[in-house]
Design a protein around this motif. Sequence first.
Motif, mmCIF file in Angstrom:
data_model
loop_
_atom_site.group_PDB
_atom_site.id
_atom_site.type_symbol
_atom_site.label_atom_id
_atom_site.label_comp_id
_atom_site.label_asym_id
_atom_site.label_seq_id
_atom_site.Cartn_x
_atom_site.Cartn_y
_atom_site.Cartn_z
ATOM 1 N N ARG A 15 1.045 -1.050 -0.044
ATOM 2 C CA ARG A 15 0.041 -0.103 -0.087
ATOM 3 C C ARG A 15 0.896 1.320 0.028
ATOM 4 N NH1 ARG A 15 -2.209 0.210 6.317
ATOM 5 N NH2 ARG A 15 -1.957 2.587 6.269
ATOM 6 N N PRO A 16 0.474 2.364 -0.353
ATOM 7 C CA PRO A 16 1.100 3.441 -0.515
ATOM 8 C C PRO A 16 1.867 3.961 0.969
ATOM 9 C CG PRO A 16 -0.709 3.873 -1.724
ATOM 10 C CD PRO A 16 -0.794 2.702 -0.909
ATOM 11 N N GLY A 17 2.961 4.550 0.841
ATOM 12 C CA GLY A 17 3.266 5.049 2.304
ATOM 13 C C GLY A 17 4.318 4.233 2.988
ATOM 14 N N ILE A 18 4.745 2.990 2.625
ATOM 15 C CA ILE A 18 5.605 2.115 3.419
ATOM 16 C C ILE A 18 7.304 2.556 3.354
ATOM 17 C CG2 ILE A 18 6.474 -0.324 3.524
ATOM 18 C CD1 ILE A 18 3.921 -1.179 1.994
ATOM 19 N N VAL A 19 7.673 3.125 2.029
ATOM 20 C CA VAL A 19 8.980 3.376 2.157
ATOM 21 C C VAL A 19 9.069 4.559 3.039
ATOM 22 C CG1 VAL A 19 10.741 4.250 0.588
ATOM 23 C CG2 VAL A 19 9.383 2.197 -0.169
ATOM 24 N N ALA A 20 8.253 5.539 2.673
ATOM 25 C CA ALA A 20 7.994 6.789 3.425
ATOM 26 C C ALA A 20 8.105 6.551 4.943
ATOM 27 C CB ALA A 20 6.983 7.889 3.108
ATOM 28 N N SER A 44 0.752 -11.305 -5.669
ATOM 29 C CA SER A 44 0.584 -11.494 -4.347
ATOM 30 C C SER A 44 0.198 -10.172 -3.510
ATOM 31 C CB SER A 44 1.336 -12.151 -3.298
ATOM 32 O OG SER A 44 2.592 -11.416 -3.487
ATOM 33 N N HIS A 45 0.328 -9.075 -4.149
ATOM 34 C CA HIS A 45 0.018 -7.712 -3.763
ATOM 35 C C HIS A 45 0.835 -7.650 -2.338
ATOM 36 C CE1 HIS A 45 -2.914 -7.222 -6.856
ATOM 37 N NE2 HIS A 45 -3.494 -8.407 -6.467
ATOM 38 N N ARG A 46 2.170 -7.934 -2.242
ATOM 39 C CA ARG A 46 2.952 -7.801 -1.270
ATOM 40 C C ARG A 46 4.276 -7.155 -1.681
ATOM 41 N NH1 ARG A 46 1.393 -10.346 3.146
ATOM 42 N NH2 ARG A 46 3.280 -9.863 4.097
ATOM 43 N N PHE A 47 4.780 -6.387 -0.478
ATOM 44 C CA PHE A 47 5.909 -5.383 -0.748
ATOM 45 C C PHE A 47 6.998 -6.130 0.040
ATOM 46 C CE2 PHE A 47 8.486 -2.242 0.996
ATOM 47 C CZ PHE A 47 8.828 -1.501 -0.496
ATOM 48 N N LEU A 48 8.218 -6.111 -0.439
ATOM 49 C CA LEU A 48 9.184 -6.796 0.295
ATOM 50 C C LEU A 48 10.668 -5.829 0.187
ATOM 51 C CD1 LEU A 48 7.740 -9.204 -1.768
ATOM 52 C CD2 LEU A 48 9.030 -10.564 0.141
ATOM 53 N N ALA A 49 11.249 -5.874 1.099
ATOM 54 C CA ALA A 49 12.533 -4.830 0.849
ATOM 55 C C ALA A 49 13.716 -5.303 1.867
ATOM 56 C CB ALA A 49 12.128 -3.374 1.347
#
Length: 287
Positions: A15-20, A44-49
């Motif tokens: 979703r927006p705003g994770i990196v910030a 999968s609509h997942r964010f990984l970093a």
Amino acid sequence: MPHSSYVLTLDCPNRPGIVAAVATAIFEQGGNILEAQQYDDTQSHRFLARIVLDHPRDALDPAALRAVLAAVAARFDMRWALRDRAQRHRVLLMVSKFDHCLADILYRWRLGELPMEIAAIVSNHPRETHERLDFAGVPFHHLPVTRDNKAAQEAALLQLVEETGSELVVLARYMQVLSDDLAGQLAGRCINIHHSFLPGFKGARPYHQAHARGVKLIGATAHYVTADLDEGPIIEQDVERISHHDTPDDLVRQGRDIERRVLSRALLWHLEGRVLLNGARTVVFRD
């Protein structure tokens, strides 16, 4: 004294705003981002970093950073881990009769290429089987296994993992199938090298299977162990081109070279926090 640095790994629903939010948390603690790699899995609509960070004056307070990251994680339903890069993983190595992968790992470890502590070596064959290898300074445990003692042997193995504080188990050509129970208890922290380019040619004698099918490429696969035999999330693979002139023995010889390099790469990437589980797959943040 070397400058302290840390690896932050995370994954969560995208979703927006994770990196910030994560960058702000690091900034507010005086942290400095040295590297940042991220992946948005649109299926999968997942964010990984994976983020590498330090402090310009080497004055980062890890406890304070963990506290603010925990708050961010709660907002985004995030799984995360922060690890000091100076903290070496404790690794337990397992082997059967064929020890070429173990020999390669020991060599790279002694050269400093694999940043880890070897907690123990376990084999279902006696130490004399591996007389070519130098185990100096590394505890060796002979845990023979038969059909009748498999449950007791695995209980002893799991106890050894716990007693040695092993964070990772590496099956360096350990030619025994782990029970579903043990595989489940080691989920996400057990790497296997399979002498085949999975998902093809599973099970026994894969090079002979490949030869019988007249393949032109052979390979090896490093993957995390799961209860489903040879079906765990794949970390790394590699191949070699062969021809009709090659015999099954030629394939086995070439396969040993592939297995060594594939397992060592997968192990290194795990140690460096570059491998993130993404369901039945992995995301590998390579250089």
